[in-house]
Design a protein around this motif. Structure first.
Motif, PDB file in Angstrom:
ATOM      1  N   UNK A   9       0.839  -1.213   0.000  1.00 15.36           N
ATOM      2  CA  UNK A   9       0.000   0.000   0.000  1.00 15.36           C
ATOM      3  C   UNK A   9       0.869   1.256   0.000  1.00 15.36           C
ATOM      4  N   UNK A  10       1.891   1.239   0.844  1.00 18.78           N
ATOM      5  CA  UNK A  10       2.759   2.427   0.975  1.00 18.78           C
ATOM      6  C   UNK A  10       3.576   2.614  -0.298  1.00 18.78           C
ATOM      7  N   UNK A  11       4.007   1.506  -0.871  1.00 20.69           N
ATOM      8  CA  UNK A  11       4.785   1.588  -2.117  1.00 20.69           C
ATOM      9  C   UNK A  11       3.946   2.228  -3.228  1.00 20.69           C
ATOM     10  N   UNK A  12       2.707   1.798  -3.354  1.00 17.67           N
ATOM     11  CA  UNK A  12       1.842   2.366  -4.403  1.00 17.67           C
ATOM     12  C   UNK A  12       1.649   3.860  -4.206  1.00 17.67           C
ATOM     13  N   UNK A  13       1.356   4.242  -2.971  1.00 18.43           N
ATOM     14  CA  UNK A  13       1.126   5.670  -2.689  1.00 18.43           C
ATOM     15  C   UNK A  13       2.407   6.475  -2.942  1.00 18.43           C
ATOM     16  N   UNK A  14       3.556   5.892  -2.597  1.00 17.00           N
ATOM     17  CA  UNK A  14       4.824   6.605  -2.806  1.00 17.00           C
ATOM     18  C   UNK A  14       5.021   6.879  -4.290  1.00 17.00           C
ATOM     19  N   UNK A  15       4.742   5.874  -5.110  1.00 16.34           N
ATOM     20  CA  UNK A  15       4.996   6.072  -6.546  1.00 16.34           C
ATOM     21  C   UNK A  15       4.000   7.035  -7.175  1.00 16.34           C
ATOM     22  N   UNK A 304      19.822 -10.691  11.508  1.00 20.62           N
ATOM     23  CA  UNK A 304      18.889  -9.584  11.324  1.00 20.62           C
ATOM     24  C   UNK A 304      18.761  -9.306   9.838  1.00 20.62           C
ATOM     25  N   UNK A 305      17.747  -8.521   9.473  1.00 21.67           N
ATOM     26  CA  UNK A 305      17.551  -8.184   8.054  1.00 21.67           C
ATOM     27  C   UNK A 305      17.531  -6.672   7.887  1.00 21.67           C
ATOM     28  N   UNK A 306      17.941  -6.244   6.706  1.00 24.25           N
ATOM     29  CA  UNK A 306      17.889  -4.827   6.346  1.00 24.25           C
ATOM     30  C   UNK A 306      16.732  -4.629   5.372  1.00 24.25           C
ATOM     31  N   UNK A 307      16.047  -3.509   5.501  1.00 23.25           N
ATOM     32  CA  UNK A 307      15.058  -3.158   4.480  1.00 23.25           C
ATOM     33  C   UNK A 307      15.509  -1.891   3.765  1.00 23.25           C
ATOM     34  N   UNK A 308      15.449  -1.932   2.439  1.00 23.50           N
ATOM     35  CA  UNK A 308      15.910  -0.814   1.623  1.00 23.50           C
ATOM     36  C   UNK A 308      14.755   0.038   1.143  1.00 23.50           C
ATOM     37  N   UNK A 309      14.166  -0.349   0.033  1.00 16.71           N
ATOM     38  CA  UNK A 309      13.139   0.488  -0.594  1.00 16.71           C
ATOM     39  C   UNK A 309      11.983   0.872   0.331  1.00 16.71           C
ATOM     40  N   UNK A 310      11.491  -0.043   1.193  1.00 16.34           N
ATOM     41  CA  UNK A 310      10.317   0.335   1.999  1.00 16.34           C
ATOM     42  C   UNK A 310      10.507   1.615   2.813  1.00 16.34           C
ATOM     43  N   UNK A 311      11.743   1.865   3.327  1.00 12.66           N
ATOM     44  CA  UNK A 311      11.936   3.107   4.103  1.00 12.66           C
ATOM     45  C   UNK A 311      11.786   4.331   3.197  1.00 12.66           C
ATOM     46  N   UNK A 312      12.202   4.195   1.928  1.00 12.52           N
ATOM     47  CA  UNK A 312      12.093   5.324   1.001  1.00 12.52           C
ATOM     48  C   UNK A 312      10.631   5.586   0.649  1.00 12.52           C
ATOM     49  N   UNK A 313       9.874   4.495   0.509  1.00  8.62           N
ATOM     50  CA  UNK A 313       8.435   4.652   0.263  1.00  8.62           C
ATOM     51  C   UNK A 313       7.778   5.342   1.454  1.00  8.62           C
ATOM     52  N   UNK A 314       8.154   4.935   2.655  1.00  9.53           N
ATOM     53  CA  UNK A 314       7.612   5.561   3.861  1.00  9.53           C
ATOM     54  C   UNK A 314       7.928   7.043   3.898  1.00  9.53           C
ATOM     55  N   UNK A 315       9.190   7.368   3.596  1.00  9.14           N
ATOM     56  CA  UNK A 315       9.592   8.776   3.569  1.00  9.14           C
ATOM     57  C   UNK A 315       8.745   9.559   2.578  1.00  9.14           C
ATOM     58  N   UNK A 316       8.534   8.966   1.414  1.00  4.23           N
ATOM     59  CA  UNK A 316       7.817   9.684   0.352  1.00  4.23           C
ATOM     60  C   UNK A 316       6.363   9.957   0.751  1.00  4.23           C
TER      61      UNK A 316
END
Ligand SMILES: Cc1cc2nc3c(=O)[nH]c(=O)nc-3n(C[C@H](O)[C@H](O)[C@H](O)COP(=O)(O)O)c2cc1C
Length: 355
Positions: A9-15, A304-316
């Motif tokens: 959902x957040x990814x779609x809204x970010x784009x 542990x895991x790292x998340x990349x793109x999702x944080x950018x979508x959140x920021x956007x």
């Protein structure tokens, strides 16, 4: 932010919100984007084997990474240029990381100075290093990150040159005026449009050292007393060599499908690296979009895991609040997956949970 139920959902809204050049930079992978897709597909193949009749009425998501307590086994991957997504940039990310009790790994190509980011998330910032051709500038940058309070150094080793990201070449990726690579000294900090190329690819080509090799590790070790992790390892033999060289951690990663297209999915490479890494801490990234993905990677041996793109979508979509929502969703989903898989704590996430 509550209206966003999940990361897609957040990814779609970010784009919808982002300018196409930025959206393409975030979304893209190298060439045919086969590795980008493979990262997600690998999770779909890793079927879970839930345990039943375990008391999961109380659950603890906390763990330690490199000896430091973290609220959950999730870190924010180093991602360049946060101010392209939101004017508060890396400061918004840092504040959300601090509130959630997780580590943010700050990119060399941050648009906010490392000192400001460390102040916003004391003790919770690591620094990602691209090694410059200019080794004195590299040494100065490492010293600056340590002085600012970064708790670990993440050396990215899968990028002797930038992956061929055709979306960015076609779209003429560049930094708009007013946004600069704030940690860069002794080299251009702005990246204006370059005819026929991505300005980042051109900058990388001129500044980053493609000769970096195993023999440089001891020089890096001598530059700092911080723990050192190598990011971008996909093979057991490289993991063994890294461990033998005394690195503290290894991050299994194909750079989110942005470097060598056709490279193995990160999740498929994880067991081989874990088996070879000895006592080095193994972290993982690539395609984590659900809490159950975190559980799968932990079951296969990641700390542990790292998340990349999702944080950018959140920021956007919402600056600090958007990143906070991303972390809240991942936390909720990991907790949920642990309950349904019979795991009251992180230590109970074991290999047998994945077929
Ligand atoms: C827009 C973007 C910028 C990135 N910038 C960096 C960087 O500066 N340094 C680095 O080591 N990795 C960088 N990465 C790779 C991430 O650290 C991470 O490996 C990758 O995003 C993980 O995959 P995911 O996006 O599917 O979570 C970047 C990734 C993206 C999407």
């Amino acid at each position: 932010m509550d209206g966003f139920l999940n990361l897609p959902d957040i990814e779609r809204a970010a784009h919808e919100a982002l300018p196409p050049m930025v959206g393409d930079y975030y979304r893209g992978g190298a060439m045919d984007e086969a590795t980008l897709r493979a990262n997600r597909d690998a999770f779909a193949r890793a079927a879970l084997r839930p345990r039943v009749l375990v008391d999961v009425s109380r659950r603890d998501l906390s763990t330690t990474v490199l000896g430091r307590r973290t609220a959950m086994p999730i870190l924010l991957a180093p991602t360049a240029f946060h101010r392209l997504a939101h004017p508060d940039g890396e400061l918004a990310t840092a504040r959300a990381a601090r509130a959630a009790g997780v580590v943010q790994i700050l990119s060399t190509l941050s648009t906010t100075p490392v000192e400001d980011v460390c102040r916003a998330n004391p003790g919770g910032t690591w620094f990602q290093l691209y090694v410059y051709r200019d080794r004195e500038a590299t040494r100065a940058l490492v010293g600056r990150a340590a002085d600012a309070g970064c708790a670990a150094l993440v050396v990215t080793v899968d990028a002797p040159l930038l992956g061929r990201r055709e979306r960015d070449i076609r779209g003429g990726f560049h930094l708009p005026s007013g946004i600069v690579a704030a940690n860069v000294t002794g080299a251009p900090r702005d990246m204006p449009r370059v005819a026929g190329d991505s300005a980042l690819a051109a900058w990388f080509q001129s500044q980053i050292d493609p000769s970096l090799s195993w023999k440089d590790l001891s020089a890096l070790r001598a530059m700092t007393s911080l723990p050192i992790l190598l990011k971008g390892v996909l093979r057991g033999d490289d993991a063994r060599r890294a461990a033998d060289a005394g690195v503290d951690g290894i991050i299994v990663s194909n750079h989110g499908g942005r470097q060598m297209d056709g490279a193995v999915a990160s999740l498929d490479a994880l067991p081989e690296v874990v088996a070879a890494a000895g006592t080095a801490t193994v972290l993982f990234d690539g395609g984590v979009r659900r809490g159950a993905d975190v559980l799968r990677a932990l079951a296969l041996g990641a700390r542990g895991v790292l998340v990349g793109r999702p944080q950018l979508h959140g920021l956007a979509v919402g600056g600090e609040a958007g990143v906070a929502r991303v972390l809240e969703i991942l936390r909720f989903e990991l907790d949920h997956a642990m309950a349904l898989c019979g795991c009251p704590d992180i230590a109970s996430i074991t290999r047998d949970l994945v077929r």
